[in-house]
Write a protein that holds these residues in place. Structure first.
Motif, PDB file in Angstrom:
ATOM      1  N   VAL A 275      93.210 -85.021 -44.011  1.00  0.00           N
ATOM      2  CA  VAL A 275      94.010 -85.802 -43.214  1.00  0.00           C
ATOM      3  C   VAL A 275      94.392 -84.828 -42.004  1.00  0.00           C
ATOM      4  CG1 VAL A 275      96.433 -86.697 -42.660  1.00  0.00           C
ATOM      5  CG2 VAL A 275      95.317 -87.131 -44.657  1.00  0.00           C
ATOM      6  N   ALA A 276      93.794 -84.908 -40.993  1.00  0.00           N
ATOM      7  CA  ALA A 276      93.626 -83.902 -39.852  1.00  0.00           C
ATOM      8  C   ALA A 276      94.842 -83.544 -39.208  1.00  0.00           C
ATOM      9  CB  ALA A 276      92.765 -84.387 -38.626  1.00  0.00           C
ATOM     10  N   PHE A 277      95.229 -82.209 -38.842  1.00  0.00           N
ATOM     11  CA  PHE A 277      96.335 -81.804 -37.918  1.00  0.00           C
ATOM     12  C   PHE A 277      96.179 -82.416 -36.588  1.00  0.00           C
ATOM     13  CE2 PHE A 277      96.494 -78.549 -41.391  1.00  0.00           C
ATOM     14  CZ  PHE A 277      97.826 -78.722 -41.843  1.00  0.00           C
ATOM     15  N   TRP A 278      97.167 -82.420 -35.654  1.00  0.00           N
ATOM     16  CA  TRP A 278      97.035 -83.296 -34.643  1.00  0.00           C
ATOM     17  C   TRP A 278      95.988 -82.185 -33.586  1.00  0.00           C
ATOM     18  CZ3 TRP A 278      98.370 -81.277 -29.503  1.00  0.00           C
ATOM     19  CH2 TRP A 278      98.903 -79.853 -29.467  1.00  0.00           C
ATOM     20  N   ASP A 279      95.793 -81.132 -33.661  1.00  0.00           N
ATOM     21  CA  ASP A 279      94.505 -80.264 -33.152  1.00  0.00           C
ATOM     22  C   ASP A 279      94.084 -79.127 -34.178  1.00  0.00           C
ATOM     23  OD1 ASP A 279      93.377 -78.109 -31.489  1.00  0.00           O
ATOM     24  OD2 ASP A 279      94.209 -79.567 -29.915  1.00  0.00           O
ATOM     25  N   PHE A 280      92.832 -79.214 -33.993  1.00  0.00           N
ATOM     26  CA  PHE A 280      92.144 -78.220 -35.137  1.00  0.00           C
ATOM     27  C   PHE A 280      92.454 -76.974 -35.102  1.00  0.00           C
ATOM     28  CE2 PHE A 280      89.684 -82.401 -35.877  1.00  0.00           C
ATOM     29  CZ  PHE A 280      89.338 -82.180 -37.487  1.00  0.00           C
ATOM     30  N   ASP A 281      92.798 -76.623 -33.369  1.00  0.00           N
ATOM     31  CA  ASP A 281      93.223 -75.112 -33.179  1.00  0.00           C
ATOM     32  C   ASP A 281      94.527 -74.696 -33.374  1.00  0.00           C
ATOM     33  OD1 ASP A 281      90.471 -74.076 -32.617  1.00  0.00           O
ATOM     34  OD2 ASP A 281      90.283 -75.807 -31.391  1.00  0.00           O
ATOM     35  N   ALA A 282      95.327 -75.981 -33.775  1.00  0.00           N
ATOM     36  CA  ALA A 282      96.811 -75.656 -33.675  1.00  0.00           C
ATOM     37  C   ALA A 282      97.184 -74.722 -35.140  1.00  0.00           C
ATOM     38  CB  ALA A 282      97.770 -76.724 -33.782  1.00  0.00           C
ATOM     39  N   PRO A 283      97.966 -73.654 -34.899  1.00  0.00           N
ATOM     40  CA  PRO A 283      98.275 -73.052 -36.167  1.00  0.00           C
ATOM     41  C   PRO A 283      98.843 -74.323 -37.483  1.00  0.00           C
ATOM     42  CG  PRO A 283      99.723 -72.299 -34.266  1.00  0.00           C
ATOM     43  CD  PRO A 283      98.987 -73.359 -33.928  1.00  0.00           C
ATOM     44  N   GLN A 284      98.075 -73.953 -38.424  1.00  0.00           N
ATOM     45  CA  GLN A 284      98.516 -74.832 -39.407  1.00  0.00           C
ATOM     46  C   GLN A 284      99.773 -74.233 -40.521  1.00  0.00           C
ATOM     47  OE1 GLN A 284      94.697 -75.662 -41.520  1.00  0.00           O
ATOM     48  NE2 GLN A 284      93.814 -76.183 -39.564  1.00  0.00           N
ATOM     49  N   GLU A 285     101.011 -74.566 -40.127  1.00  0.00           N
ATOM     50  CA  GLU A 285     102.107 -74.359 -40.702  1.00  0.00           C
ATOM     51  C   GLU A 285     102.823 -75.590 -41.269  1.00  0.00           C
ATOM     52  OE1 GLU A 285     103.721 -72.428 -37.245  1.00  0.00           O
ATOM     53  OE2 GLU A 285     102.527 -70.719 -37.415  1.00  0.00           O
ATOM     54  N   ALA A 286     103.883 -75.172 -41.864  1.00  0.00           N
ATOM     55  CA  ALA A 286     104.647 -76.415 -42.587  1.00  0.00           C
ATOM     56  C   ALA A 286     105.134 -77.387 -41.823  1.00  0.00           C
ATOM     57  CB  ALA A 286     105.781 -75.790 -43.504  1.00  0.00           C
ATOM     58  N   ASP A 287     105.293 -77.067 -40.617  1.00  0.00           N
ATOM     59  CA  ASP A 287     105.805 -77.964 -39.499  1.00  0.00           C
ATOM     60  C   ASP A 287     104.752 -78.495 -38.439  1.00  0.00           C
ATOM     61  OD1 ASP A 287     105.878 -75.673 -38.083  1.00  0.00           O
ATOM     62  OD2 ASP A 287     107.610 -75.838 -37.188  1.00  0.00           O
ATOM     63  N   THR A 288     103.672 -78.113 -38.617  1.00  0.00           N
ATOM     64  CA  THR A 288     102.428 -78.751 -37.693  1.00  0.00           C
ATOM     65  C   THR A 288     102.110 -80.101 -37.997  1.00  0.00           C
ATOM     66  OG1 THR A 288     101.454 -76.437 -37.683  1.00  0.00           O
ATOM     67  CG2 THR A 288     100.202 -78.338 -36.756  1.00  0.00           C
ATOM     68  N   PRO A 289     102.337 -80.758 -37.154  1.00  0.00           N
ATOM     69  CA  PRO A 289     102.273 -82.354 -37.304  1.00  0.00           C
ATOM     70  C   PRO A 289     101.004 -82.719 -37.733  1.00  0.00           C
ATOM     71  CG  PRO A 289     103.230 -81.970 -35.019  1.00  0.00           C
ATOM     72  CD  PRO A 289     102.784 -80.545 -35.708  1.00  0.00           C
ATOM     73  N   LYS A 290     100.724 -83.521 -38.704  1.00  0.00           N
ATOM     74  CA  LYS A 290      99.646 -84.212 -38.698  1.00  0.00           C
ATOM     75  C   LYS A 290      99.250 -85.276 -38.007  1.00  0.00           C
ATOM     76  CE  LYS A 290      98.215 -82.391 -43.112  1.00  0.00           C
ATOM     77  NZ  LYS A 290      96.734 -82.228 -43.763  1.00  0.00           N
ATOM     78  N   ASP A 291      97.901 -85.853 -38.003  1.00  0.00           N
ATOM     79  CA  ASP A 291      97.922 -87.105 -37.406  1.00  0.00           C
ATOM     80  C   ASP A 291      96.846 -88.219 -38.096  1.00  0.00           C
ATOM     81  OD1 ASP A 291      97.700 -89.098 -35.346  1.00  0.00           O
ATOM     82  OD2 ASP A 291      96.255 -88.108 -33.910  1.00  0.00           O
ATOM     83  N   THR A 292      97.600 -89.177 -38.759  1.00  0.00           N
ATOM     84  CA  THR A 292      97.160 -90.158 -39.677  1.00  0.00           C
ATOM     85  C   THR A 292      96.184 -91.174 -38.688  1.00  0.00           C
ATOM     86  OG1 THR A 292      98.981 -91.470 -39.613  1.00  0.00           O
ATOM     87  CG2 THR A 292      98.701 -90.000 -41.204  1.00  0.00           C
ATOM     88  N   SER A 293      96.582 -91.085 -37.559  1.00  0.00           N
ATOM     89  CA  SER A 293      95.925 -92.099 -36.681  1.00  0.00           C
ATOM     90  C   SER A 293      94.361 -91.500 -36.184  1.00  0.00           C
ATOM     91  CB  SER A 293      96.677 -92.270 -35.340  1.00  0.00           C
ATOM     92  OG  SER A 293      96.451 -91.352 -34.244  1.00  0.00           O
ATOM     93  N   ALA A 294      94.336 -90.246 -35.958  1.00  0.00           N
ATOM     94  CA  ALA A 294      92.899 -89.655 -35.773  1.00  0.00           C
ATOM     95  C   ALA A 294      92.214 -89.659 -37.112  1.00  0.00           C
ATOM     96  CB  ALA A 294      93.168 -88.029 -35.244  1.00  0.00           C
ATOM     97  N   THR A 295      92.897 -89.522 -38.092  1.00  0.00           N
ATOM     98  CA  THR A 295      92.080 -89.565 -39.520  1.00  0.00           C
ATOM     99  C   THR A 295      91.661 -90.879 -39.864  1.00  0.00           C
ATOM    100  OG1 THR A 295      93.571 -87.855 -40.334  1.00  0.00           O
ATOM    101  CG2 THR A 295      92.484 -89.131 -41.925  1.00  0.00           C
ATOM    102  N   SER A 296      92.375 -91.838 -39.314  1.00  0.00           N
ATOM    103  CA  SER A 296      91.926 -93.430 -39.587  1.00  0.00           C
ATOM    104  C   SER A 296      90.912 -93.720 -38.685  1.00  0.00           C
ATOM    105  CB  SER A 296      93.218 -94.379 -39.465  1.00  0.00           C
ATOM    106  OG  SER A 296      94.241 -94.129 -40.324  1.00  0.00           O
ATOM    107  N   ILE A 297      90.587 -93.182 -37.556  1.00  0.00           N
ATOM    108  CA  ILE A 297      89.753 -93.461 -36.581  1.00  0.00           C
ATOM    109  C   ILE A 297      88.223 -92.865 -37.294  1.00  0.00           C
ATOM    110  CG2 ILE A 297      88.912 -92.925 -34.296  1.00  0.00           C
ATOM    111  CD1 ILE A 297      91.712 -93.020 -33.262  1.00  0.00           C
ATOM    112  N   ALA A 298      88.478 -91.684 -37.726  1.00  0.00           N
ATOM    113  CA  ALA A 298      87.452 -90.898 -38.315  1.00  0.00           C
ATOM    114  C   ALA A 298      86.777 -91.515 -39.469  1.00  0.00           C
ATOM    115  CB  ALA A 298      87.684 -89.366 -38.677  1.00  0.00           C
TER     116      ALA A 298
END
Length: 390
Positions: A275-298
């Motif tokens: 399940v992707a974070f909203w941006d692959f270059d965003a800091p991957q921290e506890a509160d970094t949003p995921k994006d299930t919509s991008a993941t579903s498209i993928a």
């Protein structure tokens, strides 16, 4: 839903229950008698924020209804989809290349699944309208003056999201036998790949070009973490579009190479749970949003591309990755809503991230996330064919 699944009973039960919950969500949304197209929803109340004219997302709502009617056999859902499709008609000639989203997912899908003549007529009209905007000297259909959510609009801008126009044109070519639609669909896709697909397979969202010569001026990402970052939804749109075109035109090696390139990059860079974070270059921290919509498209892209790959091991790997990711989405990100009093409880896909740069809908149900999850589930349960895009 008595369709034999190639997967285990527990997995099939999870997939079937998710389909039933999402279909019930569609039914309850219809009962709300919304005046606008569902866009994103609060996952605690289920209340939709809507758009009056469909924005770029409105086609996914009738798309959800077409799929829901197909899965459930409930013809009233198809009747409702017809009514919503009619409301898209004023957008046929809107000066936005993103109307490809409206008329492929809202209309082409309904023409194929339900035999809707109204949907087919509108999709073909939109294809002709988009075709008329093609710039032969540039090799693409530009964003247009009214493109939604674009950082810069007009005749010298494009972005990877515009590949939705290629889907409508390619579909129209199949329906009409007119190769002009196919030729523009492919050229538009290849020009955007030249501009936006990086050497390593990652995708930059947008590009500016010289209006006369077509020479690339700059690339940039305006909805991601930074101007040179890889926004998850941009990567996913590229995957979806090139995979779709590859399935229609398996003999086109250039399109297939781009499809494999962008899909491979996703699988090599997505987090371990798929399940992707909203941006692959965003800091991957506890509160970094995921994006299930991008993941579903993928996941849709991986399942589609797997049907045409020559390398059967790679195809099996993509099918496995997509299946496992969809399972994760259903298990960990789909929630049964606390409202609804029927025998079947409505469900929603949570943690869709729409626009974190503006702080809009960063942890929400997104209508296109629902659509692509439903579509993937149809493929995995055998309710939809896997030998053609759609």
């Amino acid at each position: 839903m008595n369709v034999k699944s190639p997967y285990g009973n527990d997995e099939k039960r999870l997939f079937d229950q998710t389909i039933e919950g999402l279909v019930e969500r569609a039914r309850l949304t219809l009962k709300k008698q919304l005046t606008g197209f569902p866009h994103y929803a609060d996952t605690t109340t289920g209340e939709w924020t809507t758009t009056e004219d469909g924005f770029w997302t409105g086609g996914f709502w009738p798309g959800v209804l077409w799929l829901s009617g197909h899965y459930s056999g409930d013809s009233s859902l198809w009747q409702a989809a017809e009514e919503w499709v009619e409301r898209l008609e004023p957008r046929v000639d809107s000066d936005s290349v993103f109307r490809g989203f409206l008329f492929y997912f809202g209309c082409s899908v309904g023409a194929d699944l339900a035999g809707s003549r109204k949907a087919e007529t509108l999709a073909l009209a939109a294809a002709s309208s988009l075709y008329a905007t093609f710039r032969p000297n540039i090799g693409l259909m530009p964003l247009g003056t009214s493109a939604e959510e674009a950082h810069t609009v007009g005749e010298n801008e494009t972005n990877i999201d515009s590949l939705s126009a290629s889907l409508v044109l390619a579909w129209a070519a199949e329906k009409t036998g007119d190769d002009k639609f196919r030729d523009v669909a492919i050229r538009h896709a290849l020009t955007n790949a030249d501009f936006c697909v990086r050497e390593d397979g990652s995708v930059c969202q947008s590009a500016s070009f010289d209006n006369q010569t077509g020479k690339l001026i700059k690339t940039y990402t305006h909805k991601g973490y930074g101007p040179n970052s890889t926004w998850a939804r941009a990567q996913a749109w590229a995957m979806m579009s090139y995979a779709y075109l590859s399935a229609l035109y398996p003999e086109n090696r250039e399109i297939r190479d781009y499809a494999e390139k962008v899909c491979r990059w996703w699988t090599q860079n997505v987090p371990d749970d798929g399940v992707a974070f909203w941006d692959f270059d965003a800091p991957q921290e506890a509160d970094t949003p995921k994006d299930t919509s991008a993941t579903s498209i993928a996941c849709y892209a991986l399942l589609t591309l797997a049907t045409v790959l020559d390398d059967r091991q790679a195809a099996q790997d993509y099918q496995r990755i997509a299946r496992n990711t969809v399972k994760t989405l259903c298990r960990d990100y789909v929630v049964v809503a606390p409202w609804g009093n029927g025998a079947i409880r409505p469900a929603m896909l949570t943690r869709g991230c729409f626009d974190p740069m503006r702080g809009v809908a960063t942890e929400n149900e997104l209508i296109w996330g629902d659509y692509f999850l439903l579509h993937c589930l149809g493929i995995l349960t055998g309710l939809l064919p896997t030998n053609k895009p759609g």
